[in-house]
Design an enzyme around this catalytic site. Sequence first.
Site, PDB file in Angstrom:
ATOM      1  N   ARG A 211     -12.704 -20.287 -13.673  1.00 31.35           N
ATOM      2  CA  ARG A 211     -13.381 -19.091 -14.154  1.00 31.35           C
ATOM      3  C   ARG A 211     -13.669 -18.194 -12.957  1.00 31.35           C
ATOM      4  O   ARG A 211     -14.025 -18.678 -11.882  1.00 31.35           O
ATOM      5  CB  ARG A 211     -14.685 -19.441 -14.885  1.00 31.35           C
ATOM      6  CG  ARG A 211     -14.472 -20.068 -16.262  1.00 31.35           C
ATOM      7  CD  ARG A 211     -13.876 -19.054 -17.232  1.00 31.35           C
ATOM      8  NE  ARG A 211     -13.743 -19.572 -18.592  1.00 31.35           N
ATOM      9  CZ  ARG A 211     -12.642 -20.087 -19.101  1.00 31.35           C
ATOM     10  NH1 ARG A 211     -11.553 -20.192 -18.345  1.00 31.35           N
ATOM     11  NH2 ARG A 211     -12.602 -20.506 -20.352  1.00 31.35           N
ATOM     12  N   GLU A 240     -12.849  -9.601 -14.989  1.00 35.46           N
ATOM     13  CA  GLU A 240     -11.699  -9.380 -15.871  1.00 35.46           C
ATOM     14  C   GLU A 240     -12.153  -9.045 -17.294  1.00 35.46           C
ATOM     15  O   GLU A 240     -13.187  -9.544 -17.761  1.00 35.46           O
ATOM     16  CB  GLU A 240     -10.774 -10.605 -15.873  1.00 35.46           C
ATOM     17  CG  GLU A 240     -11.376 -11.899 -16.405  1.00 35.46           C
ATOM     18  CD  GLU A 240     -10.400 -13.066 -16.355  1.00 35.46           C
ATOM     19  OE1 GLU A 240     -10.024 -13.543 -17.442  1.00 35.46           O
ATOM     20  OE2 GLU A 240     -10.018 -13.497 -15.244  1.00 35.46           O
ATOM     21  N   HIS A 257      -4.729 -14.319 -15.204  1.00 34.06           N
ATOM     22  CA  HIS A 257      -5.287 -15.403 -16.026  1.00 34.06           C
ATOM     23  C   HIS A 257      -4.203 -16.019 -16.909  1.00 34.06           C
ATOM     24  O   HIS A 257      -4.380 -16.193 -18.119  1.00 34.06           O
ATOM     25  CB  HIS A 257      -6.448 -14.883 -16.868  1.00 34.06           C
ATOM     26  CG  HIS A 257      -7.387 -15.960 -17.325  1.00 34.06           C
ATOM     27  ND1 HIS A 257      -8.714 -15.730 -17.609  1.00 34.06           N
ATOM     28  CD2 HIS A 257      -7.201 -17.286 -17.551  1.00 34.06           C
ATOM     29  CE1 HIS A 257      -9.294 -16.842 -17.993  1.00 34.06           C
ATOM     30  NE2 HIS A 257      -8.390 -17.807 -17.966  1.00 34.06           N
TER      31      HIS A 257
END
Length: 377
Positions: A211, A240, A257
């Site tokens: 994360r 993000e 990601h």
Amino acid sequence: MRILVDKDIPHIHRLFGLHNEITVCEGRVISAKDIRNIDILIVRSVTKVNQKLLDDDSIKFVGTATSGIDHIDQNYLKKYGINFVYAPGNNAIAVVEYVFAALFWLAERDRFFLRDKIIGIVGVGHIGSLLHERLHSFGIHTLLCDPPLAEKNISQYKQSWKSFEKLVSEADILTFHTPLIYDGNYPTWHMVDIDVLESLPSNCILINTSRGSVIDNNALLKVLENGKKLNVVLDVWETEPELSLPLLSYVDIGTAHIAGYTLESKTRSIIQIYNEYCKFFNIFNAVNLFELESSVIYYLKVQKKIDEMLLNKLIKFVYDIRCDDFLLRRFATVQGGFDKIRRCYLARREWSSLCVETYVDYNNEMLINLGISVCYI
């Protein structure tokens, strides 16, 4: 039943389409209005499932095709008797192969051998443990840090646990595979802060596929701007889908990601959600799930012992991480570019899609341990 699904989850109509009414929606913009009169909600990590979304609705079943669940308010779901399932570990192979691809790219660029490095793995769940096993099978030394598991003392690694401080001081490479935890005994929010960053040895490699907020991105940018020599691989970002363009300019590899985005991982995840759905609603599973599994599509013959350089070539044959780095840098300044990359991502294949024919016994054992298919003659 009425099902609302994130449009980027595959095989939905094949799995859930029989006798159900399916609506697909852009995951990041799913709202309370969208789920009125919906029975089943299936999402990814971009959808926050909480009281604001679910209040005053008819949802009976929530599934997330992800291993992380920090976007889900589990307490709320439990309070109102909403069944919840997720897909832990299904992206582990994909993320581990992403980390390998990044490491071999850096090793090739900077002319070092991974076997000469110490790799610190922070978080030894599905992903971290698989990464350790594959690194170990290739003769690479690892240090393991997972305080919650160490406290439970039930893992097979219970004699191997190291403190985070020891990893920071001794590891050449740090790779993070933790959930995002804000409080409690072992918070992971900003566990890599300005103090940690400044204490890292020069040329240390940082990899984050967990994360974004595990690493304080502002602090990271600050130390890099001040001349700290770190090699950084970021697949996740603190803000993000918005990006810090200055930080992107400093990192060695930046991606949107997508570390867990393989065809196989997406298929495994939604199959797990589908199986749980069938159990919960007592539905006969009539879909041939075997037909959804991916198969070998690449074949190579290797006639010598596989070393790091040759393994790097094999890996790049299946997945070249530089392509995803290029995509993010190309679209980072485009409005909605981050999400566009993820939404339109042509899911890469896993190493199991590569079948290698070799007459060297050492190769066969190593390839199998790394998840690469072997062609036996």
